[in-house]
Structures are given as structure tokens and as C-alpha cells.
Design a protein around this motif. Sequence first.
Motif, PDB file in Angstrom:
ATOM      1  N   SER A 160       0.856  -1.180   0.000  1.00  0.00           N
ATOM      2  CA  SER A 160       0.000   0.000   0.000  1.00  0.00           C
ATOM      3  C   SER A 160       0.892   1.230   0.000  1.00  0.00           C
ATOM      4  N   VAL A 197      -0.249   0.526  -3.992  1.00  0.00           N
ATOM      5  CA  VAL A 197      -1.706   0.606  -4.103  1.00  0.00           C
ATOM      6  C   VAL A 197      -2.178   1.887  -3.408  1.00  0.00           C
ATOM      7  N   VAL A 220      -6.860   1.372   2.037  1.00  0.00           N
ATOM      8  CA  VAL A 220      -6.931   0.856   0.669  1.00  0.00           C
ATOM      9  C   VAL A 220      -8.331   0.314   0.439  1.00  0.00           C
ATOM     10  N   ASP A 221      -8.703   0.257  -0.819  1.00  0.00           N
ATOM     11  CA  ASP A 221      -9.960  -0.374  -1.202  1.00  0.00           C
ATOM     12  C   ASP A 221      -9.630  -1.834  -1.532  1.00  0.00           C
ATOM     13  N   SER A 276     -10.953  -4.079  -3.338  1.00  0.00           N
ATOM     14  CA  SER A 276     -10.994  -4.477  -4.755  1.00  0.00           C
ATOM     15  C   SER A 276      -9.870  -3.794  -5.527  1.00  0.00           C
ATOM     16  N   GLY A 277      -9.515  -2.586  -5.105  1.00  0.00           N
ATOM     17  CA  GLY A 277      -8.364  -1.913  -5.720  1.00  0.00           C
ATOM     18  C   GLY A 277      -7.076  -2.671  -5.439  1.00  0.00           C
ATOM     19  N   TYR A 278      -6.956  -3.193  -4.225  1.00  0.00           N
ATOM     20  CA  TYR A 278      -5.772  -3.974  -3.893  1.00  0.00           C
ATOM     21  C   TYR A 278      -5.759  -5.252  -4.721  1.00  0.00           C
ATOM     22  N   ALA A 311      -6.983  -5.752  -7.569  1.00  0.00           N
ATOM     23  CA  ALA A 311      -6.674  -5.461  -8.971  1.00  0.00           C
ATOM     24  C   ALA A 311      -5.177  -5.281  -9.195  1.00  0.00           C
TER      25      ALA A 311
END
Lengths: 475, 475
Positions: free
Chosen positions: B94, B118, B126-127, B129-131, B133
Motif C-alpha cells: 500500500s 496501491v 486501501v480499497d 478491490s483496488g488492492y 486489482a
Amino acid sequence: MSYFDAASSAPLHPVARQALTASLDEGWADPARLYREGRRARLLLDAAREAAAEAVGCRPDELVFTSSGTHAVHSGIAGALAGRRRVGAHLAVSAVEHSSVLHAAEVHEAGGGTVTRVPVGRTGAVDPSGYAAALRPDTALACLQSANHEVGTEQPVAEVAEACRAAGVPLLVDAAQSLGWGRVEGDWSLLAASAHKWGGPAGVGLLVLRKGVRFAPQGPADERESGRAAGFENIPAIVAAAASLRAVRAEAAAEAARLRELTDRIRARVPSLVPDVEVVGDPERRLPGVVTFSCLYVDGETLLHELDRAGFSVSSGSSCTSSTLTPSHVLKAMGVLSEGNVRVSLPPGAAEEDVERFLSVLPGAVTAVRGKLGAPAPAATAEAAGAAEAAGAATVRDGSGDALVVDSLGKRCPIPVIELAKVFGDVPVGGTVRVLADDEAARLDIPAWCEMRGQEYVGEEPADRGSAYLVRRVS
Amino acid sequence: MSYFDAASSAPLHPVARQALTASLDEGWADPARLYREGRRARLLLDAAREAAAEAVGCRPDELVFTSSGTHAVHSGIAGALAGRRRVGAHLAVSAVEHSSVLHAAEVHEAGGGTVTRVPVGRTGAVDPSGYAAALRPDTALACLQSANHEVGTEQPVAEVAEACRAAGVPLLVDAAQSLGWGRVEGDWSLLAASAHKWGGPAGVGLLVLRKGVRFAPQGPADERESGRAAGFENIPAIVAAAASLRAVRAEAAAEAARLRELTDRIRARVPSLVPDVEVVGDPERRLPGVVTFSCLYVDGETLLHELDRAGFSVSSGSSCTSSTLTPSHVLKAMGVLSEGNVRVSLPPGAAEEDVERFLSVLPGAVTAVRGKLGAPAPAATAEAAGAAEAAGAATVRDGSGDALVVDSLGKRCPIPVIELAKVFGDVPVGGTVRVLADDEAARLDIPAWCEMRGQEYVGEEPADRGSAYLVRRVS
């Protein structure tokens, strides 16, 4: 209980304990912070650095505290090699360095560097001209301990430092065993040490880097300790380390003389009290408190156990006590007997009566171990020999008819040497014995036995399993 | 004196002090030795490992003690990356990890690896789903802190661990800030922590490696701690670390509720007591004792100094307090105001009356700093504005005639924002201001000022020196 293993770790010095507990309330904050608790922590850290630098004989800004002597060695070697990458990738070390140095050398080799392991003589010291000859135009770094951790032999650091200086090569000195006794003389460039060896707490090492020595810290960046030692500073332990270094230094001259007299006694009397013993290491140029000897026909682990039961804590470089199954690389490099090896390292304050008691207990302990193994005692009885036969010594004349074969395959140190000794009386003068063995220690201990017995070690040959060691009877 | 910087280092817990001093006499010997002192040391070490493993929620043989949390992070990341070298050389972290993680990532990049940082949202999390991805087929390792050290925001570790598990990527959790409060939930693979954050002594970290996770220790070999942490074990400190972890855990639920109430007070009351303040970090998913806010028109270092004089030890992520001249990477990643930043992190046992006194002292301290800087106070006086002019605010209409230009080149945080605010009243609605600045903090603080003031941040343009930041007045 007599603790005679100070070379592994010394009991905490009373001054270290006092300094540690006194600074627990002042030294826990981050010394990089500007508030009151941080400033107090910084003052403690600065004062400890001044004190340690004075003891080492360097400037305070040349000294950083690491989390152990091992870390000091690892990061000192890695940083110095990287700092001189342009010069080359050759590293010189003595063959008897501490494992932390040798393991760092292995990493350097694995990364494509080259390493010369400078041999030592039978006392464990390098020859300065031999060391100088190992230096090359592409030598980035040389390493030499101030004194050996297993046999106590002092290395000719000042002479080697001079040779390094002449060759333009920085010398890193591992001073772990000697720093409590005094400064390391000579024009060295880097120095590493470990506080728990001088009675300081665990968790503190020193790395000294002389001004002007090229150095590129390896590993992730970290702003602490001038970028040379990552991680939050352990200030109470650092304070205790510095305070105890000053304290042991204040007592060093008197205590060194006292311990030297005690270890001289052990050196002189063990060979007369215990038959078939080799005292190893330099008799003169050595640490005050360390004396090491090896006992023929003895299993190191069993002897340590006997001594522990009698109240003595000592250590051993015999393979029989190690998980690696190979004898100490130090004894190997010196070419001395490794079986039944005992290192006595007296902590400051060790009592004379405990040393005397050790000398009175040792012969019985050795005899007991030899008895269990059915070793050929000086006054060997038929029973002992019988026990060895029962233990499975298998001897046959080989095909050629002129050599006795001892099959010690699968047997661990000291059995192959015991079996050799057992049959040796049956060999005519001029005749030979082939000992088949697959234990690593045999390679060291069979030649050492020949040396001690005045018999001829002919050499080693590959065999179907393990090796064949040839010995000729000359007397 | 009120110490409110527990996130840097917590004062030694009484149980840690007791365990440390109690084990100094038993824990100094080498636990690898077979004699009595060694066996006693080994027993202490084993018991500490059991206790720490129980607190972490792992098997004792999955946990090793390192010399610091930093070492745990560095060696955990290096070993996990090397263990999965065949999979690839991609590392995900992150953007708000502790510097020890980010510096390890930089080393990985320097060695040819690739790193994805991230991003986080405005609360610092962090999100998941962003992580997810960011994970790729060649991702060797992912890292995520359990909670952020600067703003206290908890990360969605369990969700990210699940995503990592689904992608077959091991997740290393830096649990330094949270382990004293409870186990880290979720199916993580590695975990690192640091004892001095929970009131244990400095010099002890934890590295946990779940069974089955591929791992290849880097650096020179060392047989201690399963080959994962080089150097002589610091057993008294390890015993103290484990004992204090149990002790803080026993008090954790009650103490967390108490501290959360106190930090809720700070979160709620600071914005009403001090004008132009932004409280940052997640209001709900956060560490119990941490609250962070930034004050417009304030120089972090001066504010820390004022608070220190008033008896409060806090820290700051403002660039003005750092030697790097860049604001905290955490505040930067969150896109929040960095100037006048203050982190309050209450240690367990922090007194309610001290928090109240902090709230009573803070407004005066901020006002004093703003006064010195000639900041546009809510009730700005002609004198204050005059002082800023005298301090050298240079404003000109630029060539195009439609934008006011503020030349803050060479001026450090928070001056560029103060100069912007000073002239803003002269700008007609719809008009723009160009702020020329070469201080790194301006890039973060000018947009943050716009957000707080409800004005439009148009963007950044390169300038002859530094950058030009465009702001449009919309109300």
C-alpha cells in the motif's frame, strides 16, 4: 556451578545490570524526536557513543551501535565490499574467523565474488607475510579477528593491518573476543564487536568505520545510526553495553594477569593429569581466559555432559557436539586433534578454587568416557579391549596381505581412532593400517593421532564408501 | 509531562520491566549450549515463544524473534520475495506502509523487481478491490499494514488477505501498530511486529511465517531462530516482550474503549476549538489511541515546540519537522493537508485530565504560531496582514491580466498557503490566482486548502522555478 564458557557469552556485569535498569525509565523514547523524552533518550545515546568510542579508540561519529555482533560483521563486510566494488570483488579472510565472517564470505561468493581463506599455522595464527601474499589488486576487503574464539590465539593484527595499508586494502577486525581486554592496536579500517562477550547485555554490537573508508550500506535504507544500522535503537541496552565496557576495562590489566595464571595452570597440568591430551592454541600470544585441549579416544558431547554433571559449563569444537557432523573449522584449519575437544573460557572473576576443582574432576571424567567407549587406556586391560571387540571393531587383512584393514564405516568420532589404536599393537614396525571411515572427523583426527603417537600418516585414498586413511607404524 | 506519542514508542510496561530484570540472571547464556545455564536460557526462550505465538494466533514454530520490527519487515519481505522468485518479481504494497516496508520495496526495485504502490482513499485505507486489482500473475508478495502509524486508520486486512489467497499470493501484514490490541484477523501468510510499540523493550521484533509459505532467508546463513534471524538471542528482552504482550492484551478491551472515548473527544472538539483544522483518518475504523489533525497556516515544527513547552509530547507528519523537506508520504497519499500536522497517540493509561489539558492548551499554541507567521486568522486584523506584507509576500498581476500571481519561491511550508490566503480576498469571484512555489508541501497543501475553503483547484503547471499552482475563486 562453575560457568567456564565466557567466550560464548559472559554473565551480565553488575555495572551493566545497574546501567540497564537505571536507563529503562529514560531510554525508551525515540531519540530522533524533538520533545523532552526524545531529547533525554538522545542524550543517553550520545553519552554511550562517546564512552564506547573512547574505549575503542575512535571518534564517536565513526561508531554505530548494531543489534548484535553478528549484524555488525554482516553489515560491515557487505558495506565495505559494496563501497569498493570498483576496485574488485576479492575478499580475504583468515580460515579461522568466526562463522559470521565466513558466512558473509559465502554470500559474497554466491554473488559472484571471490574469497581467499588465508591458512593458519598449528597454533591458529595467520602468518603476516602469508596474509600479505593473499592481497591482490582486486582485493576489496580483508578480515581478521583480533583473537580466535575457540583456541584463544591472538592474531598479528597490527602487522596485517600494515600490510593491508600498504596494499591499499581496508582491514575489518572482528574484535568480539578481545575488546573487553583492550583496544585493538594497529591501523585497521573497520572493527566489529559484541557487548555480551564483555558482560554487556545481548542485543548490542559495535561497528566502527574509520573516516575515509569507502562504505555503501546494503539493504533497505534506514536513517538511524548514520544509515549503518537499521531499526529502533535499544538505548537502555546500549547504555549498559558502554558502561560495562568501561567497567571491564578498568579491571582488565589486573584480571588478565590473574586469569592468565589460572589458564597457564590448566595448560601445564592437564597433559600430566590426563594421558593422551593435546593442548592447542598459542601458549603465549593468547587471550587471558581461554584454554583449549583435545582428548584422544573421547566423545566431546559425552565429556561435556560428564563435566556438566560435575558442575562445569564448558564448550567443545568436536563434531560429536554439533548438528553439522563436521568438526570445528578452527581445529580443522589448525590441523589439530578434534575429538574430545574442550574449551575452557574463564569469565572475569572466575575463582581459583573452581579451577582447581576442575583440574581434580577432569581426569575422572575423561577416564569415565574412555571407559564407556572401551578406549585403549595407557594401562589397557583385556576387559577394555574385549569391550571394543564387542562394540564391533572389525579388522581383516586386506587382499594384498601387507596392510591391516579397520572397517569403521558408519561409526562416529572418536570410534575410528579408537579402533585404529586398538589394532595398532598387532602391526609390525614398517607395516600399515588402512582405516575405512565416513565420519568427517576422521580426516582430522587420524593424522592428529599419528602426530601425537609419532607414527607416519601416509595419506588418504577414496574408497567405495567414505575414505581410506593409511597409517604406517614406524616405532 | 504528558507523553502522547505512543505510536513512535510506548513507555516500558511495568510487567516488561519486571520480566526483564527478573530474567537478566537466567537469560544471558547461549540457548544453543547443552550445559545448565544454556538449558535455562533455552527454557525461557521457548516459554516466551509459546506466549508470543498464543498472542499472535500461530504455532510456536511459525514465530521467530528478530532484533527489531524493522528487521522483521526487512527479512520477511526479502525472504518471501526470494522464496517465490520463480513466480515473478512483482511486489504489491500500500502507498501508506511504514518506511521500513517502502524502503524494502525500493531495494527490490533497485534489484530489478517491480513494485505497485496501491493507492488509498482520503481516510487512508486501501480499497480491497483496488488492492485485488494490483495482484498479477507474477506477484511474489503483497504487503499491508494492519493499521496506519500516522493517522490510525485500520486497513481491510481480512478482505485483502482473502483476495491474496484467491490469487495465490502470500500477504505480509505489518502489525506493528495493532498487535498490542488484538490478533490480526484474516488468512494472512506472514506477520511482522515490534515489541516497543506495545510497551515491551526495544530490540525485539516478531516475524511469523505460516507453515507452507515459501521462504528463502537472505543474507549470511545463521543457525539461530530457525535461520530466519541472525545474531545472538536477546533473551531477557524477548521474555519481557512476550510478558508485556500478554499483559497489554489482558487490559486491551477495557483500555481500547477508554482511549477511544478520549480520542473521540479530540476528534470532535479540536475543529470547534481551533479554526481551520482538518482531522484526518477514518473516524470509525481506527486504532483506539491515535488521532491526527492538520492546522492551516501553521508550521509543524514550531507547533510541536510550543506543545512541548506546554508539557505535551506529540509528533508530526509535516515536512517542516523532517530533514527530508517532503511531507509525510501517508498524508500525501491521502491527499490531505500536511501543514501544521499533529499526531496524538495516547499510551495505555493516558489520563483523561491530561487530554482535557491538551484541549485547553492547543488553541493558544496554534494561535501563537499563526500570530508569529502573520497568518490570516479568521478575524484577521490589519496588523496581521501588514506583517505578512512586511514578511515579503509579493503579488503582481501577470501578463495576461486575469490572474493574480503570488511569488512564494524559496519559501517553506506553510508560507505559500498563507500568502495565497492573504491575497484571495482581492480576487473577484471567477478570477484565478497563480502561486509560484518550490516547496514540496505546496503540491499537497494548496489543493487541500481549496478543498477546505470550497474553492476550485485548477491544477499545477511547470514554471521557470518550481511549479505554478492555479486556484479559481468560486465563492
